[in-house]
Structure formats: structure tokens, C-alpha cells
Design an enzyme around this catalytic site. Structure first.
Site, PDB file in Angstrom:
ATOM      1  N   LYS A 207       0.678  -1.377   0.055  1.00 34.29           N
ATOM      2  CA  LYS A 207      -0.088  -0.160   0.117  1.00 34.29           C
ATOM      3  C   LYS A 207       0.919   1.203  -0.026  1.00 34.29           C
ATOM      4  O   LYS A 207       0.680   2.272  -0.747  1.00 34.29           O
ATOM      5  CB  LYS A 207      -0.940  -0.071   1.150  1.00 34.29           C
ATOM      6  CG  LYS A 207      -1.797   0.919   1.272  1.00 34.29           C
ATOM      7  CD  LYS A 207      -2.861   1.147   2.571  1.00 34.29           C
ATOM      8  CE  LYS A 207      -3.638   2.271   2.609  1.00 34.29           C
ATOM      9  NZ  LYS A 207      -4.499   2.283   3.718  1.00 34.29           N
ATOM     10  N   GLU A 213      10.374  -4.855   4.354  1.00 34.59           N
ATOM     11  CA  GLU A 213      10.561  -6.326   4.031  1.00 34.59           C
ATOM     12  C   GLU A 213      10.309  -6.278   2.467  1.00 34.59           C
ATOM     13  O   GLU A 213      10.903  -7.164   1.816  1.00 34.59           O
ATOM     14  CB  GLU A 213       9.467  -7.226   4.637  1.00 34.59           C
ATOM     15  CG  GLU A 213       9.669  -7.259   6.267  1.00 34.59           C
ATOM     16  CD  GLU A 213       9.076  -6.095   7.247  1.00 34.59           C
ATOM     17  OE1 GLU A 213       8.908  -4.969   6.362  1.00 34.59           O
ATOM     18  OE2 GLU A 213       8.634  -6.249   8.372  1.00 34.59           O
ATOM     19  N   GLY A 266      -5.049  -1.698   4.886  1.00 36.87           N
ATOM     20  CA  GLY A 266      -4.294  -2.842   4.440  1.00 36.87           C
ATOM     21  C   GLY A 266      -4.713  -4.168   4.543  1.00 36.87           C
ATOM     22  O   GLY A 266      -4.940  -5.245   3.938  1.00 36.87           O
ATOM     23  N   ARG A 267      -5.352  -4.472   5.912  1.00 35.95           N
ATOM     24  CA  ARG A 267      -5.761  -5.887   6.388  1.00 35.95           C
ATOM     25  C   ARG A 267      -7.190  -6.058   5.844  1.00 35.95           C
ATOM     26  O   ARG A 267      -7.840  -7.021   5.777  1.00 35.95           O
ATOM     27  CB  ARG A 267      -5.839  -6.093   7.754  1.00 35.95           C
ATOM     28  CG  ARG A 267      -6.551  -4.859   8.608  1.00 35.95           C
ATOM     29  CD  ARG A 267      -6.214  -5.201  10.088  1.00 35.95           C
ATOM     30  NE  ARG A 267      -6.572  -3.930  10.716  1.00 35.95           N
ATOM     31  CZ  ARG A 267      -5.894  -2.577  11.044  1.00 35.95           C
ATOM     32  NH1 ARG A 267      -4.893  -2.435  10.268  1.00 35.95           N
ATOM     33  NH2 ARG A 267      -6.384  -1.718  11.726  1.00 35.95           N
ATOM     34  N   GLU A 352      -4.593  -6.613  14.890  1.00 40.91           N
ATOM     35  CA  GLU A 352      -3.957  -5.360  14.495  1.00 40.91           C
ATOM     36  C   GLU A 352      -5.213  -4.372  14.552  1.00 40.91           C
ATOM     37  O   GLU A 352      -5.091  -3.221  14.556  1.00 40.91           O
ATOM     38  CB  GLU A 352      -3.590  -5.319  13.109  1.00 40.91           C
ATOM     39  CG  GLU A 352      -2.589  -4.276  12.663  1.00 40.91           C
ATOM     40  CD  GLU A 352      -2.009  -4.452  11.419  1.00 40.91           C
ATOM     41  OE1 GLU A 352      -0.718  -4.966  11.409  1.00 40.91           O
ATOM     42  OE2 GLU A 352      -2.452  -4.152  10.184  1.00 40.91           O
ATOM     43  N   HIS A 383      -4.464 -32.537  17.901  1.00 43.09           N
ATOM     44  CA  HIS A 383      -3.330 -33.526  18.285  1.00 43.09           C
ATOM     45  C   HIS A 383      -2.282 -32.479  18.483  1.00 43.09           C
ATOM     46  O   HIS A 383      -0.904 -33.028  18.852  1.00 43.09           O
ATOM     47  CB  HIS A 383      -2.748 -34.434  17.023  1.00 43.09           C
ATOM     48  CG  HIS A 383      -4.001 -35.481  16.683  1.00 43.09           C
ATOM     49  ND1 HIS A 383      -4.089 -36.603  17.314  1.00 43.09           N
ATOM     50  CD2 HIS A 383      -4.804 -35.338  15.724  1.00 43.09           C
ATOM     51  CE1 HIS A 383      -5.200 -37.185  16.551  1.00 43.09           C
ATOM     52  NE2 HIS A 383      -5.612 -36.433  15.843  1.00 43.09           N
ATOM     53  N   LYS A 511       9.380  -0.817  13.965  1.00 42.62           N
ATOM     54  CA  LYS A 511      10.056  -0.605  12.585  1.00 42.62           C
ATOM     55  C   LYS A 511      11.022   0.518  12.729  1.00 42.62           C
ATOM     56  O   LYS A 511      12.180   0.485  12.271  1.00 42.62           O
ATOM     57  CB  LYS A 511       8.941   0.078  11.744  1.00 42.62           C
ATOM     58  CG  LYS A 511       7.765  -0.785  11.144  1.00 42.62           C
ATOM     59  CD  LYS A 511       6.922  -0.336  10.182  1.00 42.62           C
ATOM     60  CE  LYS A 511       5.880  -1.168   9.785  1.00 42.62           C
ATOM     61  NZ  LYS A 511       4.842  -0.189   9.163  1.00 42.62           N
TER      62      LYS A 511
HETATM   63  O1  F6P Z   1       3.211  -3.135   9.754  1.00 40.77           O
HETATM   64  C1  F6P Z   1       1.863  -3.260   9.562  1.00 40.77           C
HETATM   65  C2  F6P Z   1       1.180  -2.959   8.378  1.00 40.77           C
HETATM   66  O2  F6P Z   1       1.342  -1.539   8.055  1.00 40.77           O
HETATM   67  C3  F6P Z   1       0.079  -3.485   7.971  1.00 40.77           C
HETATM   68  O3  F6P Z   1      -1.018  -2.924   8.565  1.00 40.77           O
HETATM   69  C4  F6P Z   1      -0.009  -3.680   6.440  1.00 40.77           C
HETATM   70  O4  F6P Z   1      -0.733  -4.412   5.817  1.00 40.77           O
HETATM   71  C5  F6P Z   1       1.603  -4.137   6.112  1.00 40.77           C
HETATM   72  O5  F6P Z   1       2.370  -3.396   7.344  1.00 40.77           O
HETATM   73  C6  F6P Z   1       2.149  -3.915   5.031  1.00 40.77           C
HETATM   74  O6  F6P Z   1       1.977  -2.623   4.480  1.00 40.77           O
HETATM   75  P1  F6P Z   1       2.276  -2.124   2.957  1.00 40.77           P
HETATM   76  O7  F6P Z   1       1.176  -2.845   2.320  1.00 40.77           O
HETATM   77  O8  F6P Z   1       2.230  -0.499   3.157  1.00 40.77           O
HETATM   78  O9  F6P Z   1       3.375  -2.559   2.254  1.00 40.77           O
END
Ligand code: F6P
Length: 542
Positions: A207, A213, A266-267, A352, A383, A511
Site C-alpha cells: 500500500k 520487507e 491494508g488488512r 491489528e 493433536h 519499525k
Molecule cells: O506493519 C503493519 C502494516 O502496516 C500492515 O498494516 C500492513 O498490512 C503491512 O504493514 C504492509 O504494509 P504495506 O502494504 O504498505 O507494505
């Protein structure tokens, strides 16, 4: 105190009193006392059947809980949500994921601005892209058709698409879809292994297009493409972002940048172009069916009265356990291997969204908020962690999900799977009294001493609540409805708790500190840290 606050407080007081009384009785006893219990606590919505009768509330308690929902203003909040008003106060945004899955011709507005035309245009762009990739009309830099997609994203840019793919992927897919979320290079290495760069699309989903990452993995994947195909390889990059300019600056061809908007959390974003990889790998028709299922749940949530509203009742059952009975953990167990990622998805959606200690206006919350959620597929979980669910010292409410029709494999296994789902719900509620255990051991000829030793170990107190959600089939429509059911449940809970379910400030501190620590691990000057942190940094600074 203003009138509304005192009404809400009074409604919470009634919920606490009801829960107090619930502690003194067994769930099972309510079936005899309430002849219409099953009828009132089972309902169907958007192709899903819910049974909330194994929850600890009586029908009178349900009315109390509904009174809380009314006092807290769930109906008005729901209207604000669907009207695209700013419900995410701390970020000043609407939360309008329903607009993404509405049928063509809908007229959603985000903070007064029409959004449905843009949504439909992006859906058309997705359809065209998916069809071209699947038909082979769109080819890679060296002229070969695509046979694989590597989807790079994390959190909301990963968990939804990963769940959808696992749930719906064909056994022998025409286009393989792999995921890489973690900055641990091992995950991307695994995702790329065995793929031919000439036949692979890399879809970068973020987003913000700033996530460490995702950008790290995207750079490695781009280098992997370029090493095989030269600079033409960038034609095999696709991006999905609410910051399209950043995606283009990364080298993604402009016509392969798919937009979404800041009013999509995002979620809550899998319904947007974030679902592009799935739309390509599953086929666009399947993706549309997923949207249609979610839209059916939206209609139900928006229009059904509170007393027969599935997301509302699921939320109230949770609040009765979480707040009334002080239960801080919930388990989610889908009896469907293809839904094994559902708990991971819900962890982000619920924790979240609703893991908040201040209310939407910054004051301390008056009531505990989201429970911790964990789970895995049944029967595997039986299990592993079910021992604690049955005999642990904490009562952990469980959401059990089951699918009537088999999806793959030998259909004979399906009845065994379903039998286990039903039996677990029964065992959790009914338990096994000590007298029954003793009688059984006695019948087997054990001595009194042996019975005394064994009976407590083999006794199940029962009275452990569960909700049961049944899908007739694991098809795209029902999967969409299931996810939307939980999205709206989370929203209702947020309204009851008075929090902003659509922000996530709690993820920021880690972060920032990680960036600082990284500088030190890479040889920068040592900063001020507590002794434990300083020692770890010193040890890992090579
Ligand atoms: O670190 C949490 C977060 O901001 C989530 O809310 C989001 O889904 C995820 O990181 C990824 O963010 P982006 O889509 O901006 O890479």
C-alpha cells in the site's frame, strides 16, 4: 456525564451482571430451559450457517447484549461505515472495503467523493491483465508465456491473497503462485527456487511502497529477473500500491501499476488489486465470485436487524466471553485443510484492528479489547493444542468452521473430518463427569485405588463455549462471505469498545527501532540502549 455515555455504561453493567449469572450455570442446561434456543441462535447469512447456541449466554443475555449494541450505536456506526464517512479518525479516512466488492453500478462515496467508477475501472484493468496472462497473449521479456507468479508483500498485502490461494487453488494449477513476505531471505529463496525467470511475473504489493520487507524482497527478485533477462526484465514487474508513483520509480512499467486508495485498509485490501495475483492464478471469474460472496455478506450486515445479523451476533458472543467472562484468548479451528491459514489471517484482522488501549478519541478504553487469537486446521489442532482447550485452567472459546462438501481427495475422509468437528464442539460443552469416568473404569475392573488415581485425569469439566460456522462448500462465494463476516464482526466489536479499528500505530515503534539497530549491526556508531539490547547488538555486529 452525558446521557449517551451513561446509557452505554448502564448497558455494560447489565452485560456484566448477565455474565455473572452465566458463571453459575452450565451452557448445556440452557437447552432444556429455552425451547427456542436453537432456533434463535442459529442463522444463515450469505450462504453460511452459524450456530451460536453453544455459547454461554441465555436468550435473555442475548437481549442484554443486543441492548449494549444499540446503546453503543452499532446501527448508526454501520450507517457511517457504508456511507464512506471518516471512521478511521486517527488517519482521517473512511474504511470502504465494501466498495471494492460491490456489484457493477454501485455508488459508494469516500468522504463524499464517488469511488465506484474508479473501482470498476481498476477491476476492468485487472480482468484484462488476468485474461491476457492466462491466455498467453501477454508474454515475458523473452517472448515466453507466464507460468508462475511470485507475490511479494507482507501483512495485509500478503495474508489475504495467501489465504485465498490456499483455499481455492487447483491441485494442478496452470499458473503457479508463490509468496514471499518475510525479510528473512530464506522465504524468497524458497519462492524463487525451481522457477524459470523467463516465465515468471513478480507482483510487488505494498500500500505504501515503503515497507522494508517488501522493498528488500522486490529488489532481490528484480535482480533475479535482470540476471537472466537483462534490463528488459523490468517488463515482468507488476506493482499494486496506493502510491503508484513510487512503484513506477522502482521500475515497474506504468501500465502494470495497479492502484488502490487510502480508504482501503491494508488488512481489508484483498478485494482490491491486492488480489491481482489470485485473480491471475485462479482466473478473473473466480475472483469476481469471491467479491460477490463478500458483497452478499455486506448486504446482510447492512440490512439485517441486529438480532438476526450474523456479524453482530458473532461479535456479541465474543464480547460476552471477552468482557463479561474475562476470557482473553480465542481459538479458531477450520476443519478444512485449505483454510489452515485462516487463523493467521484473523490474527492480523482482529489483533491489528482491535488490539488497542486507547479509544478513538485518545482516552483510555473502559473495557478490555481484542482477545489473542490462535488456531490451526482441524483435525491437526486436536493433536496439538486441544488438550488445553479441554482440560486447561483457562477457558478458551473456540470458533469451529466446517465445510460440508469435500474439496479434493477421497470423499470418504470428509465424513470423518466433519464427525471430528461436531464431536469437538460437543465434547467442549458437555465434557465428561467424574462419576461417568469412575463407572467406566470400574466396569473395566480397575481397583478403587487405580480409579482414584485415574479418574481426575480423565474427567472433562466441559462447559467450554464454541461457535460453529458451516459452509456448504468451500467455493469462492462462501469464502468471500466468510472473510467479510469476520471483517464486520471486528468492526462491531470496535464500536462496542469505542476504538478505531482501522489504524495500527502499535506497529510503528518496532519499525523505527529496527532501522536504528540495523545501522548499528552494519557498523554504524553504537547508540544508547538498555544493557540487554546493547549486548545483543554487540554480539551480532560482525
Ligand atoms: O506493519 C503493519 C502494516 O502496516 C500492515 O498494516 C500492513 O498490512 C503491512 O504493514 C504492509 O504494509 P504495506 O502494504 O504498505 O507494505
Amino acid at each position: 456525564m452525558d446521557l449517551r455515555v451513561s446509557e452505554i455504561d448502564a448497558a455494560w453493567g447489565r452485560l456484566d451482571a448477565a455474565a455473572g449469572a452465566a458463571r453459575a450455570r452450565r451452557i448445556e442446561s440452557l437447552f432444556a430451559q429455552e425451547p427456542d434456543r436453537l432456533a434463535r441462535l442459529t442463522l444463515s447469512a450469505a450462504g453460511l450457517d452459524l450456530d451460536l447456541s453453544k455459547q454461554p449466554w441465555s436468550l435473555a443475555d442475548l437481549d442484554v447484549a443486543l441492548g449494549l449494541a444499540r446503546a453503543a450505536g452499532v446501527e448508526a456506526a454501520r450507517a457511517r461505515l457504508f456511507a464512506g464517512q471518516i471512521v478511521n479518525l486517527s488517519e482521517g479516512r473512511p474504511a470502504l472495503h465494501m466498495a471494492l466488492r460491490a456489484p457493477a453500478g454501485a455508488d459508494f462515496k469516500a468522504a463524499g467523493q464517488p469511488v465506484s467508477p474508479e473501482v470498476e475501472a481498476t477491476r476492468a484493468q485487472m480482468r484484462a491483465f488476468a485474461d491476457e496472462v492466462r491466455s498467453g497473449a501477454r508474454k515475458g521479456a523473452s517472448g515466453q508465456p507466464f507460468r508462475a507468479i511470485v507475490h511479494i508483500g507482507i501483512g495485509g498485502s500478503d495474508l489475504g491473497p495467501r489465504l485465498i490461494w490456499e483455499a481455492l487453488k487447483p491441485l494442478d494449477p496452470k499458473i503457479e503462485l508463490r509468496f514471499a513476505a518475510n525479510v528473512d531471505p530464506a522465504e524468497l529463496a524458497q519462492a524463487l527456487t525451481g522457477l524459470d525467470p523467463a516465465e515468471t511475473l513478480v507482483v510487488v504489493v505494498s500500500k505504501t511502497f515503503t515497507t522494508l520487507e517488501t522493498l528488500t524482497n522486490a529488489e532481490v527478485a528484480r535482480a533475479w529477473l535482470r540476471a537472466a533477462l537483462g534490463s528488459a526484465a523490468d517488463a515482468q514487474l507488476v506493482a499494486v500500491s496506493a502510491a503508484p508513483d513510487k512503484a513506477q520509480a522502482f521500475g515497474v512499467p506504468p501500465d502494470q501499476v495497479f492502484a488502490f486508495w487510502d480508504w482501503v485498509g491494508g488488512r481489508y485490501s484483498l478485494w482490491s488489486a491486492v488480489g491481482l495475483s489470485c485473480a491471475v492464478a485462479l482466473g478473473y471469474e473466480t475472483f469476481e465470485r469471491l467479491l460477490a460472496g463478500a458483497a452478499a455478506m455486506d448486504r446482510h450486515f447492512e440490512t439485517a436487524p441486529l438480532a438476526t445479523n450474523a456479524p453482530v451476533l458473532l461479535a456479541l458472543a465474543h464480547v460476552f466471553n471477552r468482557n463479561g467472562l474475562g476470557r482473553p484468548i480465542r481459538a479458531v479451528v477450520p476443519y478444512a485443510q485449505r483454510l489452515r491459514l485462516f487463523a493467521a489471517f484473523l490474527q492480523q484482522l482482529e489483533m491489528e484492528s482491535n488490539g488497542k488501549r486507547v479509544d478513538a478519541h485518545g482516552g483510555p478504553v473502559a473495557h478490555p479489547t481484542a482477545a489473542s487469537v490462535f488456531g490451526d486446521a482441524g483435525t491437526n489442532g486436536q493433536h496439538a493444542f486441544f488438550q488445553l482447550l479441554h482440560q486447561g485452567t483457562d477457558i478458551v472459546p473456540v470458533d469451529l468452521l466446517a465445510v460440508r462438501q469435500p474439496t479434493d481427495g477421497d470423499p470418504a475422509g470428509q465424513k470423518k473430518l466433519l464427525a471430528n468437528a461436531i464431536a469437538q464442539a460437543e465434547a467442549l460443552m458437555v465434557g465428561r463427569p467424574e462419576a461417568e469416568v469412575r463407572a467406566e473404569l470400574d466396569a473395566k475392573g480397575l481397583s478403587t485405588a487405580e480409579i482414584d488415581a485415574l479418574a481426575p485425569q480423565r474427567t472433562f469439566l466441559g462447559d467450554r463455549p464454541s461457535s460453529f460456522i458451516l459452509l456448504d462448500a468451500l467455493d469462492p462465494e462462501r469464502l468471500g462471505a466468510l472473510i467479510a463476516l469476520y471483517e464486520h464482526k471486528v468492526f462491531v466489536e470496535g464500536v462496542l469498545w469505542g476504538i478505531d479499528s482501522f489504524d495500527q500505530w502499535g506497529v510503528e515503534l518496532g519499525k523505527t527501532l529496527a532501522a536504528r539497530v540495523l545501522g548499528e549491526l552494519e557498523g554504524g556508531a553504537a547508540g544508547a540502549h538498555d544493557p540487554s539490547t546493547a549486548a545483543l547488538i554487540a554480539r551480532l555486529r560482525a
